[in-house]
Design a protein around this motif. Sequence first.
Motif, PDB file in Angstrom:
ATOM      1  N   SER A 177       0.855  -1.341   0.095  1.00 56.22           N
ATOM      2  CA  SER A 177       0.039  -0.076  -0.138  1.00 56.22           C
ATOM      3  C   SER A 177       0.833   1.162   0.179  1.00 56.22           C
ATOM      4  N   ASP A 178       0.205   2.366  -0.004  1.00 57.40           N
ATOM      5  CA  ASP A 178       1.056   3.700  -0.100  1.00 57.40           C
ATOM      6  C   ASP A 178       1.573   3.930   1.186  1.00 57.40           C
ATOM      7  N   ASP A 179       1.013   3.459   2.086  1.00 58.77           N
ATOM      8  CA  ASP A 179       1.736   3.611   3.458  1.00 58.77           C
ATOM      9  C   ASP A 179       2.710   2.424   3.777  1.00 58.77           C
ATOM     10  N   THR A 227       8.494  -3.722  -2.783  1.00 60.97           N
ATOM     11  CA  THR A 227       7.394  -2.787  -3.215  1.00 60.97           C
ATOM     12  C   THR A 227       7.246  -2.737  -4.724  1.00 60.97           C
ATOM     13  N   ASN A 229       5.172  -0.140  -5.206  1.00 61.88           N
ATOM     14  CA  ASN A 229       4.622   1.164  -5.289  1.00 61.88           C
ATOM     15  C   ASN A 229       5.670   2.039  -5.287  1.00 61.88           C
ATOM     16  N   PRO A 230       5.824   2.959  -6.271  1.00 62.54           N
ATOM     17  CA  PRO A 230       6.917   4.115  -6.428  1.00 62.54           C
ATOM     18  C   PRO A 230       6.700   5.280  -5.196  1.00 62.54           C
ATOM     19  N   GLY A 231       5.622   5.408  -4.704  1.00 63.26           N
ATOM     20  CA  GLY A 231       5.190   6.261  -3.916  1.00 63.26           C
ATOM     21  C   GLY A 231       5.789   5.955  -2.499  1.00 63.26           C
ATOM     22  N   PHE A 232       5.338   4.737  -2.017  1.00 67.06           N
ATOM     23  CA  PHE A 232       5.703   4.037  -0.774  1.00 67.06           C
ATOM     24  C   PHE A 232       7.764   3.976  -0.859  1.00 67.06           C
ATOM     25  N   LYS A 234       9.650   5.934  -2.257  1.00 66.54           N
ATOM     26  CA  LYS A 234      10.126   7.191  -2.035  1.00 66.54           C
ATOM     27  C   LYS A 234      10.072   7.687  -0.376  1.00 66.54           C
ATOM     28  N   LEU A 235       8.820   7.160   0.028  1.00 73.52           N
ATOM     29  CA  LEU A 235       8.547   7.514   1.286  1.00 73.52           C
ATOM     30  C   LEU A 235       9.594   6.882   2.297  1.00 73.52           C
TER      31      LEU A 235
END
Length: 312
Positions: A177-179, A227, A229-232, A234-235
């Motif tokens: 997931s994003d988080d 992952t 998910n590229p957003g996660f 980076k986070l």
Amino acid sequence: MATRRDTLIGLGATFAAAACVRSPTEQRNVIAAGQPAALLIWAVARERLAGWPRRPDPECLTGLAAGAADLPELGGLSGPVRLADTATLSAIRPRLILDYGDTDPEIIARGRAVSESLGVPWTIIDGTLARVPEAFIQTGRLLGVPDRGESLAEDAERILEDWRRSTAGPTFYYARSDDGLKTSYRGALATEVLEGAGWTNVAVGGEGVRRVSQEQVRAWDPEVLVTLNPGFAKLAQRDPVWRTRADGSRRRILLMPDRPFGWIDRPPSVNRLLGCAWLAAPTAGPSARLARLSRRLYGMAPAEIRTPKWLL
């Protein structure tokens, strides 16, 4: 390569024969029950696919052969996608409904009910990763392109043989997931690609896909965060809580490709072969083998292939 299980779940002679007698020149007349089936049909005989259960996003479509963007979104017969309208399906005058994936009784019953309501043959093919070669052969025969199915099966068998011989990998946590707090427990279909290559999933004590806490991830203390998910990615790359292991060392992050489709799952279909091929030689870098496989599955040019990235 038909098996007793295929017979039990409905790959009976009547339905299979009804689908096979159709000419392969009849276009766009096969309905995919879900996205995994759509990818299987796309790889074997994309000219037969009537539409997408869920239309891929524009970025995904750019990685597929010409014609992918012209296909309508029909909805699916089960799963998380929008359910298909039977009147819309009837208007297509389909020759076959193909499902690919889980073969539990509920899915089989639902497929047979749709088949009876439309008066269209339906069949399901086991989606187990180890049986991808069989899936290619069965689909090729059903769709009137047996040579294509057998050729893809040969490629898949070689890839899976190398994948099974992979050197044992690190412990990992799969962040979905994003988080990053949604994961797949050990033994789930979603992590079959990694676990089958000898990587150890730290998520234990549950099953399937579940949300967990960051405290639980720290307690599991994986060597690698995996992952799509590229957003996660980076986070986590900037967050010391995600990046720091119990011994103070820096945890690695592996961003796997998710376009046109994921190399780990999303959906759990023949796209997973790319993950298997890479895991068989993860330090080899981009290869002609991956480019050729990508082109065979998707129709995309070898130069456009994405590869896994280690984020340091």
